[in-house]
Design an enzyme around this catalytic site. Structure first.
Site, PDB file in Angstrom:
ATOM      1  N   GLY A 244       0.783  -1.138  -0.039  1.00  0.00           N
ATOM      2  CA  GLY A 244       0.000  -0.006   0.011  1.00  0.00           C
ATOM      3  C   GLY A 244       0.800   1.430   0.021  1.00  0.00           C
TER       4      GLY A 244
ATOM      5  NE  ARG B 233      -5.068   7.010  -1.844  1.00  0.00           N
ATOM      6  CZ  ARG B 233      -6.348   6.908  -1.704  1.00  0.00           C
ATOM      7  NH1 ARG B 233      -7.413   7.948  -2.138  1.00  0.00           N
ATOM      8  NH2 ARG B 233      -6.962   5.731  -1.378  1.00  0.00           N
TER       9      ARG B 233
ATOM     10  CB  VAL C  43      -2.320  -7.574  -0.597  1.00  0.00           C
ATOM     11  CG1 VAL C  43      -1.387  -7.463  -1.750  1.00  0.00           C
ATOM     12  CG2 VAL C  43      -2.847  -6.392   0.455  1.00  0.00           C
TER      13      VAL C  43
ATOM     14  CG  ASN D 298       1.325   1.579   4.870  1.00  0.00           C
ATOM     15  OD1 ASN D 298       1.258   1.955   5.838  1.00  0.00           O
ATOM     16  ND2 ASN D 298       0.697   2.306   3.805  1.00  0.00           N
TER      17      ASN D 298
ATOM     18  CE1 TYR E  71      -6.385  -1.004  11.695  1.00  0.00           C
ATOM     19  CE2 TYR E  71      -5.828  -0.025  13.963  1.00  0.00           C
ATOM     20  CZ  TYR E  71      -5.450  -0.208  12.799  1.00  0.00           C
ATOM     21  OH  TYR E  71      -4.468   0.569  12.420  1.00  0.00           O
TER      22      TYR E  71
ATOM     23  CE  LYS F 292      -2.613  -2.433  11.543  1.00  0.00           C
ATOM     24  NZ  LYS F 292      -1.977  -2.461  10.342  1.00  0.00           N
TER      25      LYS F 292
END
Length: 229
Positions: free
Chosen positions: A1, A4, A53, A79, A146, A150
């Site tokens: 990623g 941006r 991905v 990322n 999330y 992580k």
């Protein structure tokens, strides 16, 4: 990623360090090609490559295409990772699975495919992007999917560091806190009293990919101004 935001900043910083880069994107083709062009203007080889991905086949093919385009693979920076915040009672299975697909599974797919390529090159570096506080095992109902994903990235990266050390491969996690481009800005919770800059986050990644970090592996480095202390 890397079309941006944080990913773009990392890609351009590495190009400035003389590192050839593969700029990955899913939908942001124009931005990715612009980032690759900026990298080439710094004197390195750079390509823009598309892939979803969260799909194992596309993720693995992306790593292969990057290695083919650049003549090998010496480093991988993950990322990619979508973010979700909302009441736990309203968390649906589709969102739950997507948090794992984009944050944990995508990292797993690319790392597993990169390892044999890094071994073949005599070693290399892996840096995965995490989330500040994800090692605390603290209840955060609004971002639980999330957060768990992580935390999984950290545990997987530590396992990768342990298993690949003998092959000259290091694996580390860099976790941003509240950055200048973060959606929310709870600055009152940060001891340093401000958001972090992209340059500050990028510096951590650059260090872990640099020669002086050859003896650093299995580390979780938070760039967060003391958040969650």
């Amino acid at each position: 990623g890397s079309a941006r935001g944080i990913g773009r900043a990392i890609a351009l910083a590495l190009a400035a360090d003389g590192i050839d880069v593969a700029v990955h994107y899913r939908r942001s083709r124009a931005e990715a090609e612009a980032t690759a062009a900026e990298a080439r203007a710094l004197g390195v080889r750079a390509v823009a490559l598309a892939a979803d991905v969260t799909d194992r086949g596309q993720a693995e093919a992306l790593v292969d295409r990057a290695a083919d385009a650049l003549g090998g693979l010496r480093a991988l920076v993950n990322n990619v990772g979508d973010y979700h915040k909302g009441p736990l009672a309203e968390l649906d299975p589709a969102t739950w699975h997507h948090m794992f697909d984009s944050n944990l599974h995508a990292t797993f797919y690319t790392c597993q495919r990169a390892v044999p390529l890094l071994r073949a090159g005599g070693g290399g570096r892996v840096v995965n992007l995490g989330y500040t506080g994800s090692e605390l095992l603290k209840a955060r109902p609004g971002i639980v999917a999330y957060q768990i994903a992580k935390t999984g990235v950290i545990l997987y990266t530590k396992a990768l560091a342990r298993s690949e050390a003998a092959h000259g491969i290091t694996a580390n996690v860099v976790s941003p806190g509240v950055m200048e481009n973060s959606v929310t800005q709870p600055l009152e919770e940060i001891p340093l009293g401000r958001s972090g800059t992209l340059d500050e986050l990028v510096s951590a990644v650059r260090y872990l990919l640099s020669p002086p970090a050859a003896y650093v592996t299995g580390v979780h480095l938070e760039v967060a101004g003391g958040w969650n202390l």
